[in-house]
Scaffold this motif. Structure first.
Motif, mmCIF file in Angstrom:
data_model
loop_
_atom_site.group_PDB
_atom_site.id
_atom_site.type_symbol
_atom_site.label_atom_id
_atom_site.label_comp_id
_atom_site.label_asym_id
_atom_site.label_seq_id
_atom_site.Cartn_x
_atom_site.Cartn_y
_atom_site.Cartn_z
ATOM 1 N N GLN A 1 0.821 -1.209 0.000
ATOM 2 C CA GLN A 1 0.000 0.000 0.000
ATOM 3 C C GLN A 1 0.855 1.261 0.000
ATOM 4 O OE1 GLN A 1 -3.022 0.127 3.033
ATOM 5 N NE2 GLN A 1 -3.559 2.247 2.585
ATOM 6 N N SER A 2 1.972 1.231 0.724
ATOM 7 C CA SER A 2 2.833 2.413 0.778
ATOM 8 C C SER A 2 4.269 1.985 1.040
ATOM 9 C CB SER A 2 2.361 3.389 1.853
ATOM 10 O OG SER A 2 2.434 2.775 3.127
ATOM 11 N N GLU B 1 2.638 5.466 -2.876
ATOM 12 C CA GLU B 1 1.371 5.011 -2.307
ATOM 13 C C GLU B 1 0.497 4.426 -3.405
ATOM 14 O OE1 GLU B 1 -2.083 6.696 0.678
ATOM 15 O OE2 GLU B 1 -0.002 7.295 0.971
ATOM 16 N N ASN B 2 -0.264 3.437 -3.024
ATOM 17 C CA ASN B 2 -1.121 2.679 -3.944
ATOM 18 C C ASN B 2 -2.566 2.817 -3.448
ATOM 19 O OD1 ASN B 2 -2.470 0.725 -5.397
ATOM 20 N ND2 ASN B 2 -1.023 -0.925 -4.941
ATOM 21 N N MET B 3 -3.434 3.458 -4.253
ATOM 22 C CA MET B 3 -4.809 3.707 -3.817
ATOM 23 C C MET B 3 -5.799 2.986 -4.738
ATOM 24 S SD MET B 3 -6.718 7.401 -3.275
ATOM 25 C CE MET B 3 -7.084 7.749 -5.003
ATOM 26 N N VAL C 1 -9.016 2.409 -6.864
ATOM 27 C CA VAL C 1 -9.991 3.300 -7.503
ATOM 28 C C VAL C 1 -10.944 2.466 -8.352
ATOM 29 C CG1 VAL C 1 -8.547 5.376 -7.555
ATOM 30 C CG2 VAL C 1 -8.393 3.739 -9.431
ATOM 31 N N ALA D 1 -6.511 0.518 -9.665
ATOM 32 C CA ALA D 1 -5.523 1.061 -8.719
ATOM 33 C C ALA D 1 -4.828 2.276 -9.316
ATOM 34 C CB ALA D 1 -4.493 0.003 -8.346
ATOM 35 N N ARG D 2 -4.580 3.253 -8.464
ATOM 36 C CA ARG D 2 -3.810 4.439 -8.862
ATOM 37 C C ARG D 2 -2.545 4.457 -8.009
ATOM 38 N NH1 ARG D 2 -7.330 9.468 -8.338
ATOM 39 N NH2 ARG D 2 -8.305 8.499 -10.164
ATOM 40 N N ARG E 1 -0.173 11.432 -1.240
ATOM 41 C CA ARG E 1 -1.602 11.235 -0.962
ATOM 42 C C ARG E 1 -2.425 12.306 -1.683
ATOM 43 N NH1 ARG E 1 -0.952 10.843 4.424
ATOM 44 N NH2 ARG E 1 0.113 8.891 4.007
ATOM 45 N N LEU F 1 -2.674 11.509 -5.346
ATOM 46 C CA LEU F 1 -3.609 10.413 -5.619
ATOM 47 C C LEU F 1 -5.056 10.905 -5.584
ATOM 48 C CD1 LEU F 1 -1.946 7.561 -3.520
ATOM 49 C CD2 LEU F 1 -2.188 7.608 -6.004
ATOM 50 N N GLU F 2 -5.341 11.770 -4.622
ATOM 51 C CA GLU F 2 -6.713 12.249 -4.445
ATOM 52 C C GLU F 2 -7.058 13.384 -5.398
ATOM 53 O OE1 GLU F 2 -6.648 13.195 -0.324
ATOM 54 O OE2 GLU F 2 -6.707 11.092 0.344
#
Length: 351
Positions: free
Chosen positions: A28-29, A46-48, A50, A58-59, A85, A88-89
């Motif tokens: 994840q990070s 970081e892996n978010m 989506v 994933a982003r 972060r 990503l957002e």
């Protein structure tokens, strides 16, 4: 791909593969130290998840900085974590990164910058004070790595992601070879911390005679011409036959490890009971090995300046070494540092 950077004319070829370790999609990070030309980089990843078919669910992004020195990069870790972060957002909003660069570019020499990438030495006391327990990771084998580090061997550490903690082990290995005596190692190659490397670095590694690095790519194990010592988790090995004796822990190594643990226990006691926070485990670790190295080289220089230039078993014991178990290490040490001394420690007889 590199999606944004400042300054825009900086050469960042290959940096997207350094700021995202191979296999990072499984975590994840993470954070990554790496080397790019003459600069060092720190990137936070970081892996978010989506809900997007285009991004395949994933982003993943990294935000990093480059600097001529790695020792102070840790100061910007929190900023980079927040920024990745943010990226990503709110993809494409770079105003905070621009402000950071404008604020710091007077500190960094021209041509060093900040970058964001997207997926389809003199030693100062610390790079991560909160991670010093890592220095105990290798147990007694830290003294095997110490000998290889002093001999300026090419040391490659393998580990699957996350790789941040392994980058710290690279730093620790380099600290093992610190010597503060003047005139030592002038002609000896510097032990360079390359931190994270991948297959794109193979050509560069082929030309290096001494380094410490880590990788997440198992393919490196097969490329024996690139390294002298391969570390997989806590397993230290070498394919060079003449270095095999150095893999054996001897009685002097056990004694040094006991002393190191005793000093650590005393430090922890003074921190807890006497609330003395003036020093930390990392300082203790670095000083322990520097004093050990200084004692060895001080003795060797004194013997080389003497009339008969003879190094005896008593000398070896005085240096904290095992006269028999460390014989091959001592011979290699004299050769690497070009010290004119005659070793008269006999091999044990077999009856």
């Amino acid at each position: 791909m590199v999606e944004w950077c400042l300054p825009q004319d900086i050469d960042l070829e290959g940096v997207e593969f350094k700021s995202m370790a191979s296999g990072s999609h499984k975590v994840q990070s993470d954070f990554i130290y790496f080397r790019k030309g003459l600069c060092f980089g720190l990137a936070c990843f970081e892996n978010m998840p989506v809900e997007s078919e285009l991004e395949r669910g994933a982003r993943m992004k990294s935000v990093g900085i480059l600097s001529p020195s790695y020792t102070l990069l840790y100061r910007y870790m929190h900023f980079l974590e927040n920024q990745v972060r943010h990226q990503l957002e709110m993809p494409g909003h770079y105003s905070h990164l621009e402000a950071f660069y404008d604020d710091k570019k007077g500190v960094l020499p021209a041509g060093k910058g900040t970058s964001s990438s997207q997926a389809p030495v003199h030693w100062l006391p610390s790079i991560h004070r909160y991670m010093y327990p890592e220095m105990k990771f290798f147990g007694e084998q830290i003294f095997i790595l110490w000998k290889f580090a002093l001999l300026r061997k090419r040391i490659l550490i393998f580990s699957p992601p996350p790789v941040g903690v392994v980058c710290y082990r690279v730093y620790c290995c380099c600290c093992l070879a610190n010597v503060s005596l003047p005139g030592i190692g002038g002609t000896v190659p510097e032990s360079k911390p390359f931190f994270y490397v991948n297959v794109a670095d193979i050509e560069m590694l082929e030309t290096e005679v001494s380094y410490v690095a880590c990788t997440t790519e198992k393919i490196f194990e097969e490329k024996r011409d690139l390294y002298d010592v391969y570390v997989d988790n806590q397993n230290v090995k070498t394919h060079h036959e003449h270095l095999q004796p150095l893999l054996k822990i001897n009685s002097a190594d056990k004694e040094k490890y006991r002393r190191l643990n005793d000093q650590r226990q005393m430090l922890m006691y003074s921190q807890e009971v006497e609330e003395d926070c003036s020093s930390c485990e990392e300082d203790l670790f670095i000083l322990f090995f520097m004093e050990q190295n200084n004692r060895i080289f001080q003795t060797l220089m004194e013997v080389s300046a003497s009339q008969d230039k003879t190094l005896t078993a008593d000398h070896a014991r005085g240096m904290g070494l095992d006269p028999q178990g460390d014989r091959s290490f001592l011979m290699d040490l004299l050769e690497v540092y070009g010290i004119d001394v005659m070793l008269v420690i006999d091999n044990p007889c077999c009856t």
